[in-house]
Motif scaffolding. Structure first.
Motif: not given
Ligand code: PLP
Length: 404
Positions: A110-123, A125-130
């Protein structure tokens, strides 16, 4: 003291704040996500720990390889292999809980240049880690089967993308599972868009009926990093999890782990390995599944009895959570304020949304509450919801209760 720009961006989890409230004596808490201590195989863990220290203490207490204890890596590879797909031990990295696996994946992919796609709603802890790796997140609309493939395509057409994060089995927070067809569609989508799928699966083995759908990594190992954990099936305090990655990616993840903590504790890795011997998991998982299935039944029957019919929820087939959708316009955090005043707690759904939270949702965990208290707690929630004044209530705020 001046901290790094990154440190200023770190946020404490809203849920941790709520959990502090629920630690008060006398509160019936459906808020925590903790596994039930009744499922911890304490006698077995004590016996294997004694055995390891009696026979091989010097090695068990020594530094060890970053990749993990070799016999445990081999066991995990066998455990995760299917008739069609063999997982090699060289693809396995033992991590300090699956939370560390998410952090390492963030560091490497992960870096600033590319998006991470996440579920709605999402865990959360994953949002925090990433988020620590400054990922721009894009939320993918989900239906009852999980993230919608057309929405993944659409997001990938709008942004540069790196990964798609999913919890395919008995998701935290909703309890839903992604059916086989949707898993295949999402994998096809990942190929089309050059995405790595992060398959986070700490709950798959808690399927009440015992049957499990094929993991995404078994369907297509080339574009999936699978994340697993012993936290929910043995005990979280051991802090033993793992990831399975394509052979080209693993060395980078190993380097990232080396810098983070050198290795996962040698002693608990060996304890996990000794514990799972002689087919122990088959019997242990049967007991653990029936325990959670019974807890889930208690909560579902209380929800049927006490919750107003305008609320919407689905009985999960495994895991530890039930997701409840209240009537449109009902604010779950307002309900929480009223519930805490009556010594009941849960987690409002809003923090699980990266953006545009659905504030009429909430997560209930039935894992640790005795059946009689599940009934009592749900009846109190139903009482508040049935009270017409709930929506206009101007009681104390959560913050005022927290500081009381
Ligand atoms: C979806 C999900 N992933 C990862 C974790 C982290 O678990 P652990 O680090 O204990 O393996 C949790 C914990 O509750 C979780 O719900």
């Amino acid at each position: 003291m001046r901290l790094s720009a990154r440190a200023y961006r770190l946020e404490s989890s809203t849920i941790r704040e709520i959990l502090k409230l629920t630690e008060r004596p006398g509160i019936i808490s459906f808020a925590g996500g903790l596994p039930a201590p009744q499922t911890f195989p304490i006698d077995r863990l004590r016996a294997v720990c004694d055995h390891i220290l009696a026979t091989d203490a010097a090695a068990a207490l020594q530094y060890s390889r970053t990749e993990g204890y070799s016999p445990l890596r081999e066991w995990i590879a066998d455990y995760r292999s299917t008739v069609d797909r063999r997982v090699e031990a060289e693809q396995v990295l033992v991590t300090s809980g699956s939370q560390q696996a998410l952090d390492l994946i963030g560091k490497v992919l992960v870096d600033t240049t590319r998006s991470v796609l996440v579920e709605r709603p999402c865990y959360l802890g994953a949002l925090q880690a990433l988020a620590a790796y400054e990922a721009p997140f894009t939320c993918v609309p989900s239906d009852e089967f999980g993230p919608v493939p057309a929405a993944v395509d659409a997001a990938a057409a709008r942004h540069e993308v790196s990964c798609l994060y999913v919890v395919p089995n008995f998701q935290n927070p909703t309890g839903r599972s992604i059916p086989l067809r949707r898993r295949e569609e999402l994998l096809a989508c990942a190929h089309r868009n050059g995405l790595i799928v992060i398959e986070d699966d700490p709950y798959g083995e808690l399927s009440y009926g015992g049957s499990q759908l094929p993991s995404m990594v078994s369907l297509d190992p080339s574009c999936v990093v699978h994340v697993g954990s012993f936290s929910k099936i043995l005990a979280p305090g051991l802090r033993v999890g793992y990831l399975i990655a394509p052979p080209t990616l693993l060395p980078r993840l190993v380097q990232a782990k080396q810098a983070a903590d050198l290795h996962t504790p040698t002693l608990t890795q060996r304890m996990v390995y000794e514990t799972v011997q002689q087919n122990f998991m088959t019997r242990h998982l049967q007991r653990t599944r029936s325990y959670y299935a019974e807890q889930c039944r208690s909560m579902c029957s209380a929800l049927r009895r006490y919750l107003p019919t305008v609320t919407d929820w689905v009985a999960p087939q495994g895991g530890m959570f039930i997701w409840v959708r209240l009537a449109q316009g009902t604010d779950a955090s307002k309900l929480l304020t009223a519930a805490i005043a009556e010594n009941v707690a849960f987690v409002p759904g809003a923090p699980f949304y990266f953006d545009h939270p659905e504030t009429n949702t909430l997560r209930l965990s039935f894992a640790t509450v005795p059946a009689a208290l599940i009934e009592e707690g749900v009846s109190r929630l139903g009482g508040i919801l049935n009270d017409a004044r709930m929506t206009s209530r101007s009681g104390p705020t959560l913050a005022s209760i927290a500081t009381a």
